[in-house]
Write an enzyme that holds these catalytic residues in place. Structure first.
Site, PDB file in Angstrom:
ATOM      1  N   GLN A  77     -20.762  98.939  21.839  1.00 34.15           N
ATOM      2  CA  GLN A  77     -19.879  97.877  21.383  1.00 34.15           C
ATOM      3  C   GLN A  77     -19.844  97.845  19.857  1.00 34.15           C
ATOM      4  O   GLN A  77     -20.874  97.824  19.197  1.00 34.15           O
ATOM      5  CB  GLN A  77     -20.306  96.506  21.894  1.00 34.15           C
ATOM      6  CG  GLN A  77     -19.207  95.493  21.577  1.00 34.15           C
ATOM      7  CD  GLN A  77     -19.551  94.065  21.910  1.00 34.15           C
ATOM      8  OE1 GLN A  77     -20.593  93.573  21.482  1.00 34.15           O
ATOM      9  NE2 GLN A  77     -18.689  93.393  22.650  1.00 34.15           N
ATOM     10  N   CYS A 108     -17.716  86.971  19.771  1.00 31.36           N
ATOM     11  CA  CYS A 108     -18.941  86.403  19.208  1.00 31.36           C
ATOM     12  C   CYS A 108     -18.693  84.994  18.653  1.00 31.36           C
ATOM     13  O   CYS A 108     -17.775  84.787  17.873  1.00 31.36           O
ATOM     14  CB  CYS A 108     -19.461  87.323  18.099  1.00 31.36           C
ATOM     15  SG  CYS A 108     -21.044  86.760  17.459  1.00 31.36           S
ATOM     16  N   LYS A 150     -13.461  92.949  24.423  1.00 27.90           N
ATOM     17  CA  LYS A 150     -14.110  91.841  25.129  1.00 27.90           C
ATOM     18  C   LYS A 150     -13.855  90.591  24.309  1.00 27.90           C
ATOM     19  O   LYS A 150     -14.043  90.602  23.086  1.00 27.90           O
ATOM     20  CB  LYS A 150     -15.601  92.136  25.245  1.00 27.90           C
ATOM     21  CG  LYS A 150     -16.404  91.038  25.931  1.00 27.90           C
ATOM     22  CD  LYS A 150     -17.801  91.564  26.266  1.00 27.90           C
ATOM     23  CE  LYS A 150     -18.706  90.504  26.847  1.00 27.90           C
ATOM     24  NZ  LYS A 150     -19.173  89.542  25.845  1.00 27.90           N
ATOM     25  N   GLY A 213     -18.816  85.852  33.004  1.00 29.26           N
ATOM     26  CA  GLY A 213     -19.297  84.479  32.855  1.00 29.26           C
ATOM     27  C   GLY A 213     -19.856  83.929  34.149  1.00 29.26           C
ATOM     28  O   GLY A 213     -19.164  83.826  35.156  1.00 29.26           O
TER      29      GLY A 213
HETATM   30  C1  FMN Z   1     -28.789  87.110  23.970  1.00 34.17           C
HETATM   31  C2  FMN Z   1     -27.316  87.363  24.068  1.00 34.17           C
HETATM   32  C3  FMN Z   1     -26.725  88.255  23.188  1.00 34.17           C
HETATM   33  C4  FMN Z   1     -25.350  88.522  23.273  1.00 34.17           C
HETATM   34  N1  FMN Z   1     -24.798  89.449  22.439  1.00 34.17           N
HETATM   35  C5  FMN Z   1     -23.491  89.815  22.621  1.00 34.17           C
HETATM   36  C6  FMN Z   1     -22.903  90.850  21.860  1.00 34.17           C
HETATM   37  O1  FMN Z   1     -23.535  91.462  21.004  1.00 34.17           O
HETATM   38  N2  FMN Z   1     -21.589  91.151  22.097  1.00 34.17           N
HETATM   39  C7  FMN Z   1     -20.836  90.477  23.029  1.00 34.17           C
HETATM   40  O2  FMN Z   1     -19.651  90.778  23.220  1.00 34.17           O
HETATM   41  N3  FMN Z   1     -21.376  89.474  23.749  1.00 34.17           N
HETATM   42  C8  FMN Z   1     -22.666  89.146  23.579  1.00 34.17           C
HETATM   43  N4  FMN Z   1     -23.216  88.165  24.362  1.00 34.17           N
HETATM   44  C9  FMN Z   1     -22.383  87.522  25.375  1.00 34.17           C
HETATM   45  C10 FMN Z   1     -22.478  88.243  26.715  1.00 34.17           C
HETATM   46  O3  FMN Z   1     -22.028  89.576  26.585  1.00 34.17           O
HETATM   47  C11 FMN Z   1     -21.639  87.524  27.785  1.00 34.17           C
HETATM   48  O4  FMN Z   1     -20.293  87.543  27.404  1.00 34.17           O
HETATM   49  C12 FMN Z   1     -22.057  86.083  27.996  1.00 34.17           C
HETATM   50  O5  FMN Z   1     -23.467  85.962  28.058  1.00 34.17           O
HETATM   51  C13 FMN Z   1     -21.432  85.498  29.260  1.00 34.17           C
HETATM   52  O6  FMN Z   1     -21.773  86.252  30.383  1.00 34.17           O
HETATM   53  P1  FMN Z   1     -22.963  85.796  31.393  1.00 34.17           P
HETATM   54  O7  FMN Z   1     -22.610  84.423  31.897  1.00 34.17           O
HETATM   55  O8  FMN Z   1     -22.956  86.847  32.446  1.00 34.17           O
HETATM   56  O9  FMN Z   1     -24.205  85.754  30.582  1.00 34.17           O
HETATM   57  C14 FMN Z   1     -24.564  87.863  24.257  1.00 34.17           C
HETATM   58  C15 FMN Z   1     -25.176  86.964  25.127  1.00 34.17           C
HETATM   59  C16 FMN Z   1     -26.525  86.698  25.054  1.00 34.17           C
HETATM   60  C17 FMN Z   1     -27.140  85.738  26.045  1.00 34.17           C
END
Ligand code: FMN
Length: 380
Positions: A77, A108, A150, A213
């Site tokens: 990414q 982000c 994304k 999500g």
């Molecule tokens: C610790 C952490 C770091 C993350 N870092 C990124 C990132 O670098 N790039 C990104 O697009 N999303 C990042 N996210 C978001 C996740 O990719 C994802 O979109 C978000 O957690 C929602 O999905 P989930 O409900 O399955 O966790 C991060 C999430 C967490 C919890």
């Protein structure tokens, strides 16, 4: 069940299970990706790296581009706000790092990123978004590497961007778009809006849409596909301390209903394997520091006792880790009350999304005001 997608096609790249490990800064390094890949098929995305850091040869950025020897499909990414830097970075990733997939971060929510108009703030500037996507797509095209984006629903409920972003992604030659069903303002609070994911899916007919999500169990992934019609799912927090979720997900997409319920002995073995891979990739000192944050997730809901948890949180050698694991009761059954519950970041909505001055005044801006920080790898 028969309507479930069997695989995910991203341009010329075929992913055998329509499941993507969400990029997570500080989590989805080479060790973790390998651990997850040992469980099931899918696409495992590297932590976010900044295009400027890569173009300028920043050492931290280069170190983050470490891949496991068994990682045949390298997926990275990229974060960037300047089309020229993003294009150059995409070229470097393809030419020098042999990546097979590039994802662009437009989601982000971290203030130091949105303050510069990056991450989830960027899609508000439709032209700039299009320019960045086009540059990345054309840099990666000669290598046959698909570019995806994304994003989130928008900045807040009054400034939604996802529908335009989908159209722009499709027009720019992106191979897919992934939507996290929250706004930047919501950060990780509340519930992901799967209806928005369905709306995006219904509006795009040329590229796959991936839903993201609140997938905590494999059954949630199936439900998301059934409710929204998405072509695949992106899973983040649900696999924290539970890499076997990828096993369940792979089974779920073949129509099986599997919920792996490892006992504490099996979970400890997984934790030990994770630590070992981290140590292999980073050395013992750094690897042991890295495993500390995962221990809480692995042990969530298990009987371990505060004092033992505390000592585990300070572990600094693999030998120590083994000694501490030996104190756990390997026969303790999986805490089923944890199934389907949120883990990892949740928190509260942001009081205010920090944006560059006048950012919301128009939607047509180009890459003029934005300065990207080479070391900014906070993710989100
Ligand atoms: C610790 C952490 C770091 C993350 N870092 C990124 C990132 O670098 N790039 C990104 O697009 N999303 C990042 N996210 C978001 C996740 O990719 C994802 O979109 C978000 O957690 C929602 O999905 P989930 O409900 O399955 O966790 C991060 C999430 C967490 C919890």
């Amino acid at each position: 069940m028969s309507s479930l997608p069997t695989h995910l096609q991203l341009g010329s790249l075929r992913v055998d299970t329509p499941v993507v490990l969400a990029p997570m800064a500080g989590i989805t390094n080479a060790a973790y990706r390998r651990l997850c890949a040992e469980q099931g098929a899918g696409l495992y995305v590297c932590e976010m790296i900044t295009s400027r850091g890569l173009v300028e040869g920043d050492e931290t950025t280069k170190k983050m581009l470490t891949f496991d020897e068994l990682e045949t499909v390298r997926s990275v990414q990229l974060y960037g706000t300047d089309p020229v830097y993003v294009g150059k970075a995409a070229e470097i990733l393809c030419a020098e790092y042999g990546v097979a997939h590039i994802d662009l971060n437009f989601g982000c929510p971290v203030p130091k990123v949105t303050r510069k108009g990056g991450g989830g703030a960027l899609p508000w500037k439709r032209n700039l978004l299009g320019e960045i996507l086009e540059k990345a797509v054309s840099a990666a095209a000669p290598y046959g590497v698909p570019v995806t984006m994304k994003t989130r629903k928008g900045i807040d409920a009054d400034h939604l961007t996802f529908m335009d972003a989908g159209r722009i992604a499709q027009e720019s030659g992106c191979a897919a778009i992934a939507l996290h069903g929250r706004t930047v303002e919501q950060a990780y609070s509340g519930e992901a809006d799967w209806a928005a994911i369905a709306e995006l899916k219904a509006s795009l007919d040329h590229i796959p849409v991936l839903g993201n999500g609140d997938i905590w169990e494999a059954a949630d992934a199936v439900r998301m596909v059934e409710e929204t019609g998405v072509d695949g799912v992106v899973v983040g927090r649900g696999c924290l301390g539970r890499p076997w979720l990828f096993r369940d997900l792979a089974a779920a997409f073949t129509g099986e209903q599997v919920a792996t319920l490892p006992d504490l002995g099996e979970v400890s073995a997984m934790l030990r394997r994770h630590a070992e891979l981290l140590v292999e990739h980073m050395g013992e000192e750094r690897g042991c520091k890295e495993i500390r944050k995962h221990i809480t997730w692995y042990l969530k809901g298990f009987p371990a006792g505060g004092e033992l948890r505390h000592r585990l949180a300070l572990v600094d050698t693999l030998a120590d880790l083994d000694a501490l694991i030996a104190e756990l009761d390997p026969t303790a059954p999986f805490p089923v009350q944890e199934l389907g519950t949120p883990r990892g970041r949740q928190g509260a909505p942001r009081k205010r999304v920090v944006l560059p001055e006048g950012w919301l005044d128009d939607t047509d801006g180009h890459g003029c005001v934005i300065a990207e920080d080479a070391h900014d790898t906070t993710g989100g």
